[in-house]
Design a protein around this motif. Structure first.
Motif, PDB file in Angstrom:
ATOM      1  N   ARG A   1      12.085  -2.243  -1.943  1.00  0.00           N
ATOM      2  CA  ARG A   1      13.128  -1.215  -1.868  1.00  0.00           C
ATOM      3  C   ARG A   1      13.790  -1.003  -3.231  1.00  0.00           C
ATOM      4  O   ARG A   1      14.113   0.130  -3.612  1.00  0.00           O
ATOM      5  CB  ARG A   1      14.161  -1.612  -0.819  1.00  0.00           C
ATOM      6  N   GLU A   2      14.005  -2.074  -3.959  1.00  0.00           N
ATOM      7  CA  GLU A   2      14.584  -1.950  -5.302  1.00  0.00           C
ATOM      8  C   GLU A   2      13.604  -1.245  -6.238  1.00  0.00           C
ATOM      9  O   GLU A   2      13.986  -0.374  -7.019  1.00  0.00           O
ATOM     10  CB  GLU A   2      14.932  -3.332  -5.840  1.00  0.00           C
ATOM     11  N   ARG A   3      12.344  -1.611  -6.141  1.00  0.00           N
ATOM     12  CA  ARG A   3      11.322  -1.044  -7.022  1.00  0.00           C
ATOM     13  C   ARG A   3      11.209   0.464  -6.842  1.00  0.00           C
ATOM     14  O   ARG A   3      11.074   1.216  -7.820  1.00  0.00           O
ATOM     15  CB  ARG A   3       9.974  -1.710  -6.725  1.00  0.00           C
ATOM     16  N   PHE A   4      11.291   0.936  -5.592  1.00  0.00           N
ATOM     17  CA  PHE A   4      11.123   2.361  -5.309  1.00  0.00           C
ATOM     18  C   PHE A   4      12.452   3.068  -5.032  1.00  0.00           C
ATOM     19  O   PHE A   4      12.474   4.193  -4.548  1.00  0.00           O
ATOM     20  CB  PHE A   4      10.167   2.542  -4.121  1.00  0.00           C
ATOM     21  N   ASN A   5      13.529   2.393  -5.337  1.00  0.00           N
ATOM     22  CA  ASN A   5      14.876   2.959  -5.175  1.00  0.00           C
ATOM     23  C   ASN A   5      15.136   3.410  -3.737  1.00  0.00           C
ATOM     24  O   ASN A   5      15.659   4.494  -3.483  1.00  0.00           O
ATOM     25  CB  ASN A   5      15.084   4.141  -6.131  1.00  0.00           C
ATOM     26  N   PHE A   6      14.760   2.544  -2.803  1.00  0.00           N
ATOM     27  CA  PHE A   6      14.989   2.812  -1.380  1.00  0.00           C
ATOM     28  C   PHE A   6      16.177   2.006  -0.869  1.00  0.00           C
ATOM     29  O   PHE A   6      16.207   1.586   0.280  1.00  0.00           O
ATOM     30  CB  PHE A   6      13.759   2.438  -0.544  1.00  0.00           C
ATOM     31  N   LEU A   7      17.140   1.781  -1.717  1.00  0.00           N
ATOM     32  CA  LEU A   7      18.301   0.989  -1.310  1.00  0.00           C
ATOM     33  C   LEU A   7      19.197   1.829  -0.427  1.00  0.00           C
ATOM     34  O   LEU A   7      19.573   2.953  -0.774  1.00  0.00           O
ATOM     35  CB  LEU A   7      19.069   0.492  -2.542  1.00  0.00           C
ATOM     36  N   LYS A   8      19.530   1.295   0.718  1.00  0.00           N
ATOM     37  CA  LYS A   8      20.362   2.005   1.682  1.00  0.00           C
ATOM     38  C   LYS A   8      21.828   1.678   1.431  1.00  0.00           C
ATOM     39  O   LYS A   8      22.245   0.540   1.527  1.00  0.00           O
ATOM     40  CB  LYS A   8      19.992   1.558   3.113  1.00  0.00           C
ATOM     41  N   ALA A   9      22.604   2.697   1.089  1.00  0.00           N
ATOM     42  CA  ALA A   9      24.036   2.474   0.898  1.00  0.00           C
ATOM     43  C   ALA A   9      24.685   2.208   2.256  1.00  0.00           C
ATOM     44  O   ALA A   9      24.247   2.712   3.287  1.00  0.00           O
ATOM     45  CB  ALA A   9      24.670   3.692   0.246  1.00  0.00           C
TER      46      ALA A   9
ATOM     47  N   GLN B   1       0.832  -1.195   0.000  1.00  0.00           N
ATOM     48  CA  GLN B   1       0.000   0.000   0.000  1.00  0.00           C
ATOM     49  C   GLN B   1       0.882   1.267   0.000  1.00  0.00           C
ATOM     50  O   GLN B   1       1.996   1.259   0.551  1.00  0.00           O
ATOM     51  CB  GLN B   1      -0.905   0.013   1.233  1.00  0.00           C
ATOM     52  N   PRO B   2       0.408   2.347  -0.602  1.00  0.00           N
ATOM     53  CA  PRO B   2       1.200   3.596  -0.621  1.00  0.00           C
ATOM     54  C   PRO B   2       1.645   4.048   0.766  1.00  0.00           C
ATOM     55  O   PRO B   2       2.760   4.521   0.942  1.00  0.00           O
ATOM     56  CB  PRO B   2       0.244   4.610  -1.258  1.00  0.00           C
ATOM     57  N   ILE B   3       0.754   3.891   1.752  1.00  0.00           N
ATOM     58  CA  ILE B   3       1.105   4.331   3.104  1.00  0.00           C
ATOM     59  C   ILE B   3       2.268   3.510   3.653  1.00  0.00           C
ATOM     60  O   ILE B   3       3.079   3.996   4.460  1.00  0.00           O
ATOM     61  CB  ILE B   3      -0.129   4.232   4.040  1.00  0.00           C
ATOM     62  N   GLU B   4       2.380   2.248   3.211  1.00  0.00           N
ATOM     63  CA  GLU B   4       3.483   1.397   3.655  1.00  0.00           C
ATOM     64  C   GLU B   4       4.791   1.794   2.968  1.00  0.00           C
ATOM     65  O   GLU B   4       5.864   1.752   3.591  1.00  0.00           O
ATOM     66  CB  GLU B   4       3.161  -0.068   3.357  1.00  0.00           C
ATOM     67  N   VAL B   5       4.698   2.169   1.701  1.00  0.00           N
ATOM     68  CA  VAL B   5       5.892   2.655   0.992  1.00  0.00           C
ATOM     69  C   VAL B   5       6.417   3.917   1.675  1.00  0.00           C
ATOM     70  O   VAL B   5       7.623   4.088   1.876  1.00  0.00           O
ATOM     71  CB  VAL B   5       5.562   2.940  -0.490  1.00  0.00           C
TER      72      VAL B   5
ATOM     73  N   GLN C   1      10.619  -9.963   0.029  1.00  0.00           N
ATOM     74  CA  GLN C   1       9.571  -9.023  -0.367  1.00  0.00           C
ATOM     75  C   GLN C   1       9.994  -7.583  -0.093  1.00  0.00           C
ATOM     76  O   GLN C   1       9.804  -6.702  -0.930  1.00  0.00           O
ATOM     77  CB  GLN C   1       8.275  -9.332   0.394  1.00  0.00           C
ATOM     78  N   LEU C   2      10.565  -7.365   1.080  1.00  0.00           N
ATOM     79  CA  LEU C   2      10.993  -6.018   1.423  1.00  0.00           C
ATOM     80  C   LEU C   2      12.116  -5.551   0.506  1.00  0.00           C
ATOM     81  O   LEU C   2      12.138  -4.394   0.057  1.00  0.00           O
ATOM     82  CB  LEU C   2      11.457  -5.966   2.885  1.00  0.00           C
TER      83      LEU C   2
END
Length: 350
Positions: A77-85, A43-47, A72-73
């Motif tokens: 993160r890859e889909r929304f570019n939330f990868l933490k360096a 859900q958007p709120i989860e993103v 899944q997580l």
């Protein structure tokens, strides 16, 4: 959860509205709905939750809160570019470290913020909740601190997260702690405990000295200043109390120097009183700042208007300098106070 209400409305109204009607956290509701098979898509709120908290709490905690598998997580993160360096601990800010420490204690461990806390929280609480990096940060930074270097990493992290609430010797002592407790340091800390934890006024300590209920074994042990600490400094408790009374002797009020006299003192050692002492600061309205504040003049054994305790600062730096914890300068030669405060202001509040 009100299953009937959910089944009647899950296909009719937004999930946020259902959470509002049921008075539950929307993220918790999404987790429950996913677990029960009502929803599958993120859900958007989860993103948004992932984005807002990925640098504040461990990813394992986000995964558990959302009810997702590790894979899944990672896909989200890859889909929304939330990868933490990967971050070096030198990149951590004090605000970030304090937030994570408070999250661990208040949200994850659900410990109360009281004087039982130093007896409860341990290294394992950090490492066991994917916060080992905080221990590494704390270990490095406490070694650079003239006060906290004598105490445990956990003491450093918690005391920084809750300033003025705890003292580091309330926590499990490190091998270095014994080196901190000179006669002077022990008595200063004991006076702090008497005033801030036991609520006793300095002026009345002489009246309490012969009472069996004054500075009992349980009180000293509870606050980390027990026999195992003072036995190498004082012959016995009676000697320790006697030394405390001498240390707290009330001296007659002395007339404070005028502002003009303070200026003359600084001029006499070649300090420009028309400019802020901080390099590059062009602010005007210079004030003469007391490094050890005047409000503690009755607790110290030197003239509060001594030149080593004076520094010309603009109004902005004068206000910020007032936040300096006195523990930071208590172990430094007085002649170095001015330069220490200067570097502290440049490093932390330039």
């Amino acid at each position: 959860m009100d299953v009937n209400f959910i089944e009647e409305n899950i296909d009719k109204v937004p999930i946020n509205f259902i959470a509002e009607k049921l008075e539950v956290d929307v993220i918790n509701l999404c987790q429950w709905l996913r677990k029960k098979g009502y929803i599958q898509e993120i859900q958007p709120i989860e993103v948004q939750y992932i984005k807002n908290y990925m640098n504040k709490i461990p990813m394992s905690e986000i995964q558990e809160h959302l009810g997702l598998s590790k894979s899944q997580l990672e896909q989200i993160r890859e889909r929304f570019n939330f990868l933490k360096a990967h971050r070096n601990i030198d990149e951590y800010t004090e605000e970030e470290v304090n937030y994570k420490t408070k999250w661990l204690i208040e949200e994850k461990l659900r410990f109360e913020i009281d004087d039982f806390l130093p007896k409860k929280v341990k290294n394992q609480d950090f490492s066991g909740n994917d916060l080992y990096s905080l221990l590494k940060y704390g270990e490095k930074h406490k070694k650079l601190d003239p006060y906290f270097k004598y105490f445990s990493t956990v003491a450093f992290l918690v005391c920084k997260a809750y300033p003025q609430k705890f003292k580091p010797y309330q926590f499990s002592h490190s091998p270095e702690t014994k080196k901190f407790f000179t006669r002077k340091n022990y008595l200063k800390e004991l006076l702090w405990i008497l005033e801030h934890k036991l609520g006793l006024e300095e002026e009345l300590l002489n009246s309490f000295a012969n009472m069996h209920s004054f500075l009992t074994r349980k009180e000293l042990n509870f606050y980390g200043l027990g026999y195992n600490v003072y036995k190498d400094i004082f012959k016995n408790k009676e000697v320790m109390v006697d030394e405390l009374l001498k240390f707290c002797k009330i001296y007659p009020e002395v007339q404070e120097d005028s502002l003009q006299m303070l200026r003359i003192k600084l001029l006499s050692i070649g300090i420009d009183i028309e400019r802020c002492y901080i390099n590059g600061c062009l602010n005007k309205n210079i004030e003469i700042h007391h490094i050890a504040p005047k409000k503690i003049k009755r607790l110290i054994k030197f003239d509060i208007d001594s030149v080593f305790n004076l520094i010309p600062l603009c109004k902005e730096h004068h206000i910020i300098a007032g936040r300096l914890e006195l523990e930071n300068i208590s172990v430094i030669e007085k002649e170095q106070w001015r330069e220490y405060l200067k570097e502290w202001l440049i490093t932390n509040h330039a």
